[in-house]
Design a protein around this motif. Structure first.
Motif, PDB file in Angstrom:
ATOM      1  N   GLU A  15       8.873  28.325 -10.628  1.00  0.00           N
ATOM      2  CA  GLU A  15       9.007  28.271 -12.081  1.00  0.00           C
ATOM      3  C   GLU A  15       9.567  29.584 -12.603  1.00  0.00           C
ATOM      4  OE1 GLU A  15       5.209  27.769 -13.972  1.00  0.00           O
ATOM      5  OE2 GLU A  15       4.233  29.279 -12.712  1.00  0.00           O
ATOM      6  N   CYS A  16       9.863  29.610 -13.901  1.00  0.00           N
ATOM      7  CA  CYS A  16      10.396  30.819 -14.518  1.00  0.00           C
ATOM      8  C   CYS A  16       9.324  31.496 -15.358  1.00  0.00           C
ATOM      9  CB  CYS A  16      11.607  30.494 -15.388  1.00  0.00           C
ATOM     10  SG  CYS A  16      11.204  29.901 -17.047  1.00  0.00           S
ATOM     11  N   ASN A 150      18.612  31.660 -19.855  1.00  0.00           N
ATOM     12  CA  ASN A 150      18.662  31.002 -18.550  1.00  0.00           C
ATOM     13  C   ASN A 150      17.352  31.281 -17.817  1.00  0.00           C
ATOM     14  OD1 ASN A 150      19.157  30.695 -15.607  1.00  0.00           O
ATOM     15  ND2 ASN A 150      21.196  30.136 -16.300  1.00  0.00           N
ATOM     16  N   PRO A 151      16.618  30.231 -17.431  1.00  0.00           N
ATOM     17  CA  PRO A 151      15.322  30.441 -16.785  1.00  0.00           C
ATOM     18  C   PRO A 151      15.409  30.925 -15.344  1.00  0.00           C
ATOM     19  CG  PRO A 151      15.529  28.210 -17.694  1.00  0.00           C
ATOM     20  CD  PRO A 151      16.895  28.813 -17.653  1.00  0.00           C
ATOM     21  N   GLY A 152      16.626  31.119 -14.846  1.00  0.00           N
ATOM     22  CA  GLY A 152      16.788  31.510 -13.441  1.00  0.00           C
ATOM     23  C   GLY A 152      16.955  30.301 -12.547  1.00  0.00           C
ATOM     24  N   TRP A 153      17.722  29.296 -13.047  1.00  0.00           N
ATOM     25  CA  TRP A 153      17.895  28.063 -12.283  1.00  0.00           C
ATOM     26  C   TRP A 153      18.405  28.324 -10.873  1.00  0.00           C
ATOM     27  CZ3 TRP A 153      15.201  24.593 -14.420  1.00  0.00           C
ATOM     28  CH2 TRP A 153      15.230  24.324 -15.787  1.00  0.00           C
ATOM     29  N   ASP A 154      19.422  29.184 -10.730  1.00  0.00           N
ATOM     30  CA  ASP A 154      20.025  29.412  -9.409  1.00  0.00           C
ATOM     31  C   ASP A 154      18.998  29.978  -8.430  1.00  0.00           C
ATOM     32  OD1 ASP A 154      22.391  28.511 -10.442  1.00  0.00           O
ATOM     33  OD2 ASP A 154      23.300  30.492 -10.667  1.00  0.00           O
ATOM     34  N   ASP A 155      18.267  31.003  -8.873  1.00  0.00           N
ATOM     35  CA  ASP A 155      17.253  31.608  -8.000  1.00  0.00           C
ATOM     36  C   ASP A 155      16.146  30.618  -7.677  1.00  0.00           C
ATOM     37  OD1 ASP A 155      15.739  33.995  -6.827  1.00  0.00           O
ATOM     38  OD2 ASP A 155      14.356  33.338  -8.399  1.00  0.00           O
ATOM     39  N   MET A 156      15.714  29.860  -8.681  1.00  0.00           N
ATOM     40  CA  MET A 156      14.607  28.926  -8.512  1.00  0.00           C
ATOM     41  C   MET A 156      14.943  27.839  -7.501  1.00  0.00           C
ATOM     42  SD  MET A 156      12.669  26.825 -11.581  1.00  0.00           S
ATOM     43  CE  MET A 156      13.250  28.063 -12.741  1.00  0.00           C
ATOM     44  N   THR A 157      16.119  27.224  -7.665  1.00  0.00           N
ATOM     45  CA  THR A 157      16.486  26.124  -6.776  1.00  0.00           C
ATOM     46  C   THR A 157      16.804  26.620  -5.374  1.00  0.00           C
ATOM     47  OG1 THR A 157      18.757  26.253  -7.635  1.00  0.00           O
ATOM     48  CG2 THR A 157      17.292  24.641  -8.637  1.00  0.00           C
ATOM     49  N   LYS A 158      17.432  27.794  -5.262  1.00  0.00           N
ATOM     50  CA  LYS A 158      17.725  28.361  -3.944  1.00  0.00           C
ATOM     51  C   LYS A 158      16.425  28.660  -3.192  1.00  0.00           C
ATOM     52  CE  LYS A 158      20.217  32.213  -1.749  1.00  0.00           C
ATOM     53  NZ  LYS A 158      19.068  32.899  -1.110  1.00  0.00           N
ATOM     54  N   ALA A 159      15.473  29.272  -3.897  1.00  0.00           N
ATOM     55  CA  ALA A 159      14.195  29.602  -3.264  1.00  0.00           C
ATOM     56  C   ALA A 159      13.437  28.342  -2.857  1.00  0.00           C
ATOM     57  CB  ALA A 159      13.350  30.446  -4.218  1.00  0.00           C
ATOM     58  N   ALA A 160      13.514  27.311  -3.695  1.00  0.00           N
ATOM     59  CA  ALA A 160      12.825  26.059  -3.385  1.00  0.00           C
ATOM     60  C   ALA A 160      13.409  25.395  -2.144  1.00  0.00           C
ATOM     61  CB  ALA A 160      12.901  25.116  -4.578  1.00  0.00           C
ATOM     62  N   MET A 161      14.738  25.361  -2.044  1.00  0.00           N
ATOM     63  CA  MET A 161      15.364  24.742  -0.877  1.00  0.00           C
ATOM     64  C   MET A 161      15.079  25.528   0.395  1.00  0.00           C
ATOM     65  SD  MET A 161      16.646  21.930  -1.720  1.00  0.00           S
ATOM     66  CE  MET A 161      17.390  21.644  -0.099  1.00  0.00           C
ATOM     67  N   GLU A 162      15.138  26.857   0.303  1.00  0.00           N
ATOM     68  CA  GLU A 162      14.834  27.679   1.475  1.00  0.00           C
ATOM     69  C   GLU A 162      13.399  27.455   1.934  1.00  0.00           C
ATOM     70  OE1 GLU A 162      15.797  31.595   0.160  1.00  0.00           O
ATOM     71  OE2 GLU A 162      17.931  31.426   0.714  1.00  0.00           O
ATOM     72  N   VAL A 178       8.172  32.893  -8.935  1.00  0.00           N
ATOM     73  CA  VAL A 178       8.515  33.013 -10.351  1.00  0.00           C
ATOM     74  C   VAL A 178       9.883  33.673 -10.477  1.00  0.00           C
ATOM     75  CG1 VAL A 178       7.853  33.960 -12.593  1.00  0.00           C
ATOM     76  CG2 VAL A 178       6.084  33.180 -10.991  1.00  0.00           C
ATOM     77  N   SER A 179      10.826  32.991 -11.138  1.00  0.00           N
ATOM     78  CA  SER A 179      12.166  33.525 -11.370  1.00  0.00           C
ATOM     79  C   SER A 179      12.227  34.195 -12.739  1.00  0.00           C
ATOM     80  CB  SER A 179      13.210  32.407 -11.307  1.00  0.00           C
ATOM     81  OG  SER A 179      13.216  31.787 -10.041  1.00  0.00           O
ATOM     82  N   GLN A 180      12.980  35.276 -12.834  1.00  0.00           N
ATOM     83  CA  GLN A 180      13.084  35.993 -14.108  1.00  0.00           C
ATOM     84  C   GLN A 180      14.130  35.342 -15.005  1.00  0.00           C
ATOM     85  OE1 GLN A 180      12.606  40.354 -14.549  1.00  0.00           O
ATOM     86  NE2 GLN A 180      14.726  40.336 -15.233  1.00  0.00           N
TER      87      GLN A 180
END
Length: 223
Positions: A15-16, A150-162, A178-180
């Motif tokens: 989450e952000c 931007n809630p940090g979509w790129d970081d959030m989804t990348k971390a989730a997939m990894e 938690v994404s910034q």
């Protein structure tokens, strides 16, 4: 399985944080656009995300000595139509000049507010700035394109997939990521970011798909 955007027992959560990007955005409005009079369009009562976004705004206003009262909060429920009707009702009820900015707790409500202001022939951003939160794809092709967080979509989804791949290889491990959040400047605040045009072309391609998904699963949320 993982959860994106909220917590659920037994699942990893990605989450952000809701504070930093909103603080950055409101400070931008105050320092770059001389905003001194604001309305805040909130999410549902007692919603933690909405409350954190409101707190970030209040902290900026307090830092710069800008007054704010409870009557400047318009209670809403994340939805487009409710924001439309609520802003129109507030403007009719309060016999005073329009605020410098309408700061919304999400992009969908911000779009609804823009629609109301257009109907009232109050141009955005020339007369009133409108901002949101979520940095939706549709906000890039909305008119005017929507300044947001931007809630940090790129970081959030990348971390989730990894993490999912790691769980497949090594077994499930419960984590909380938690994404910034960060400001995303576009046209509805009166200025544009340097790479805005490239982003607009990129995101235009995905708008139809996003609207289909949101209409299917969150139709009440978008309109």
């Amino acid at each position: 399985a993982v959860c994106l955007g909220y917590q659920m027992d037994g699942l990893s959560c990605f989450e952000c944080e809701n504070y930093h990007g909103m603080y950055e955005l409101v400070e931008h409005l105050v320092t770059e656009h001389a905003v001194r009079d604001v309305l805040f369009v909130s999410g549902p009562a007692n919603n933690q995300e909405s409350e954190l976004r409101l707190k970030a705004m209040l902290d900026v206003l307090d830092k710069y000595g800008i007054p704010f009262s409870e009557e400047q909060v318009i209670p809403c429920d994340w939805s487009y139509h409710t924001a439309q009707f609520s802003l129109e009702a507030w403007l009719k009820q309060h016999d005073r000049k329009c605020p410098d900015a309408v700061i919304c707790a999400n992009d969908v409500m911000a779009m609804g507010c823009c629609a109301t202001l257009e109907e009232l022939r109050i141009p955005v951003p020339q007369d009133v700035i409108v901002t949101g939160f979520d940095d939706l794809v549709s906000g890039y092709v909305f008119s005017p394109s929507l300044t947001s967080v931007n809630p940090g979509w790129d970081d959030m989804t990348k971390a989730a997939m990894e993490h999912l791949w790691k769980c497949i290889d090594n077994g499930n491990e419960i984590i909380h990521h938690v994404s910034q959040s960060r400001m995303s400047v576009k046209r509805s605040c009166g200025c544009t970011s340097g790479n805005y045009e490239d982003k607009q072309r990129k995101y235009t391609f995905f708008v139809g798909y996003e609207r289909m998904v949101y209409s299917s699963y969150l139709g009440w949320h978008l309109c």
